[in-house]
Design a protein around this motif. Structure first.
Motif, PDB file in Angstrom:
ATOM      1  N   GLY A 187       0.784  -1.221   0.000  1.00  0.00           N
ATOM      2  CA  GLY A 187       0.000   0.000   0.000  1.00  0.00           C
ATOM      3  C   GLY A 187       0.821   1.278   0.000  1.00  0.00           C
ATOM      4  O   GLY A 187       0.257   2.377  -0.066  1.00  0.00           O
ATOM      5  N   LYS A 188       2.134   1.147   0.047  1.00  0.00           N
ATOM      6  CA  LYS A 188       3.001   2.330   0.079  1.00  0.00           C
ATOM      7  C   LYS A 188       3.340   2.789  -1.341  1.00  0.00           C
ATOM      8  O   LYS A 188       3.337   1.989  -2.280  1.00  0.00           O
ATOM      9  CB  LYS A 188       4.300   2.003   0.826  1.00  0.00           C
ATOM     10  N   PRO A 189       3.665   4.061  -1.517  1.00  0.00           N
ATOM     11  CA  PRO A 189       4.030   4.552  -2.848  1.00  0.00           C
ATOM     12  C   PRO A 189       5.452   4.163  -3.233  1.00  0.00           C
ATOM     13  O   PRO A 189       6.325   4.023  -2.371  1.00  0.00           O
ATOM     14  CB  PRO A 189       3.914   6.065  -2.695  1.00  0.00           C
ATOM     15  N   VAL A 190       5.672   3.985  -4.514  1.00  0.00           N
ATOM     16  CA  VAL A 190       7.019   3.767  -5.036  1.00  0.00           C
ATOM     17  C   VAL A 190       7.753   5.106  -4.969  1.00  0.00           C
ATOM     18  O   VAL A 190       7.410   6.050  -5.674  1.00  0.00           O
ATOM     19  CB  VAL A 190       6.988   3.234  -6.473  1.00  0.00           C
ATOM     20  N   ALA A 191       8.744   5.194  -4.097  1.00  0.00           N
ATOM     21  CA  ALA A 191       9.405   6.468  -3.816  1.00  0.00           C
ATOM     22  C   ALA A 191      10.611   6.721  -4.692  1.00  0.00           C
ATOM     23  O   ALA A 191      11.029   7.874  -4.856  1.00  0.00           O
ATOM     24  CB  ALA A 191       9.829   6.517  -2.349  1.00  0.00           C
TER      25      ALA A 191
END
Length: 485
Positions: A187-191
């Protein structure tokens, strides 16, 4: 030129202080390709710190770029950059005076645009310009590199960058060839999306390696953390500055996971706005490697990344081969070694903090980073005295211009030790001031000629806009290139 104002915006940045007309042409071609294949509005940002004659060459190179729908070119010399930064700093200190006023306007300007080389500061300027232009990501290239080709076509890294950067990791899966990310991070963004280079070493130490491999191993091993074992140092030396070797590109490989930061270089990287609008890079001067801090932050915070294999080609410019270029670069390498006294404890603190570096929206916590940097500034200098002694002995063993450099370094030791500590203190200060600077940048036109551009979406003035709000530019549609296998 017609520009689709509804298209999402990205910033393709090329900072330079040297002649690089061919690189401008190459990056211009990548910008045009990205706009065409992904439907994005590309702000091609050239931050030019070269001398007047060289800037004139660059102006011609920009003028010679073919007109490309969706591409806007911003070629800015240092005076234009300084005017923008002055406006940003003044606005930040007026709107939210507490963190920004502590440093003072002149101090902040010096951290953002020092009178000497700073790899971190030039990229920080690009971050603020990207914020002013309403961009959702920044894609950095270097002036001493070019692109590989496959079947006569350039292999652009932006192909993988725009397929993944800023997306939820779960949504980025279709755009990669391999997916090994722990589902806990889905659920985290690709940083961060990046790759490395092929060709010459990224540091000017190839001659040292050729002259004396033992000296090379000893000198490069000096950037290891205090207390590292012999085996850890040898592994570090083997992994350092070599990029991805020499094998040419044949087909795509892109891995979605926590990023492999040892295989990602700043000449070939994309960063998400939600990362760089919260934490800047260390603004250390005359120091190589100061622009790699966000690699460690992303990895240790548990933010997803994509590591791909569209390596660019690294080459040395003629300036770096001169006596003056040799002296300047060896000094930057020395300061890099000294910076490790302070950066390794920060990296250790980031690793220990892990997921606590992120808030509930998966955004990094700038206050934690500033605190780690401030605490590291108190490290005992004994290890740096040792580093300088080893470097002196090793370079005298090599003889010739290396022995001359050792002589040059000797009376400057104490000053360099002071500068290394001052650099980490400056980083903590800049992290504290960064949020207000970014918020102010959104309200300041990058140059007077940009006042007609669409204004960035209105966002809170105290913190960067969180993902999913109306202040976030949209994501590009998926594109494909001829080199995709």
């Amino acid at each position: 030129m017609t520009v689709d104002l509804a298209a999402p915006s990205i910033c393709l940045a090329l900072p330079t202080n040297r002649a690089c007309a061919p690189a401008i042409a190459d990056v211009g071609a990548e910008a045009a390709w990205a706009a065409r294949e992904f439907g994005v509005r590309v702000h091609l940002l050239i931050l030019d710190s070269a001398d007047a004659a060289t800037r004139a060459e660059h102006e011609k190179a920009v003028a010679d770029l073919p007109a490309a729908p969706g591409v806007l070119v911003h070629h800015l010399d240092e005076e234009q950059q300084r005017a923008f930064l002055r406006s940003v700093i003044d606005r930040a200190r007026t709107a939210t005076p507490a963190p920004a006023a502590v440093a003072g306007a002149d101090r902040l300007l010096d951290l953002m645009l020092p009178d000497t080389v700073s790899y971190g500061a030039c990229t920080n300027r690009a971050f603020l310009f990207a914020a002013a232009l309403g961009c959702s990501s920044l894609h950095r290239r270097d002036s001493d590199s070019t692109y590989q080709e496959l079947d006569g076509e350039p292999v652009f890294p932006i192909h993988h960058e725009l397929r993944s950067i800023g997306r939820r990791a779960a949504d980025a899966v279709p755009g990669v060839t391999h997916h090994t990310l722990d589902p806990a991070h889905a659920g985290k963004p690709v940083a961060l999306v990046g790759s490395s280079f092929i060709g010459e070493l990224s540091v000017d130490l190839g001659e040292v390696r050729a002259l004396d491999p033992e000296v090379y191993e000893e000198v490069v091993g000096l950037w290891a953390a205090t207390g590292s074992t012999v085996e850890e140092r040898r592994k570090l030396v083997a992994d350092s500055f070599t990029g991805n070797g020499t094998d040419p590109f044949t087909r795509d490989r892109a891995v979605l996971d926590l990023p492999d930061i040892w295989r990602i270089d700043m000449c070939n990287i994309a960063l998400d706005r939600e990362l760089y609008e919260r934490v800047p890079l260390p603004p250390a001067t005359d120091t190589i490697g100061s622009d790699y801090f966000l690699h460690h932050l992303v990895l240790n915070a548990g933010l997803p990344g994509v590591t791909h294999n569209r390596n660019i080609v690294n080459h040395y410019t003629s300036e770096r081969r001169t006596d003056a270029g040799f002296l300047a670069y060896q000094l930057r390498f020395t300061k890099f070694l000294l910076s490790m006294l302070y950066l390794h404890p920060v990296y250790d603190a980031l690793e220990a903090a892990g997921g606590a570096l992120l808030d509930e929206d998966h955004h990094v916590r700038p206050g934690a980073v500033a605190g780690f940097a401030r605490r590291a500034a108190g490290e005992d200098r004994a290890e740096n005295h040792r580093r300088l002694a080893v470097l002196d002995r090793a370079y005298r063993r090599l003889g010739g211009r290396y022995a001359d450099f050792a002589d040059h370094l000797l009376p400057r030791r104490e000053r360099l030790l002071d500068e290394a500590q001052a650099d980490i203190e400056a980083f903590a200060l800049l992290v504290d001031a960064w949020g207000p600077l970014v918020a102010a940048a959104r309200a300041v036109p990058p140059t007077p000629s940009d006042t007609g551009l669409p204004a960035p979406a209105t966002v809170p003035t105290s913190v960067p806009a969180p993902t999913g709000t109306s202040g976030r530019p949209g994501r590009p549609t998926t594109g494909r290139s001829a080199a995709h296998a």
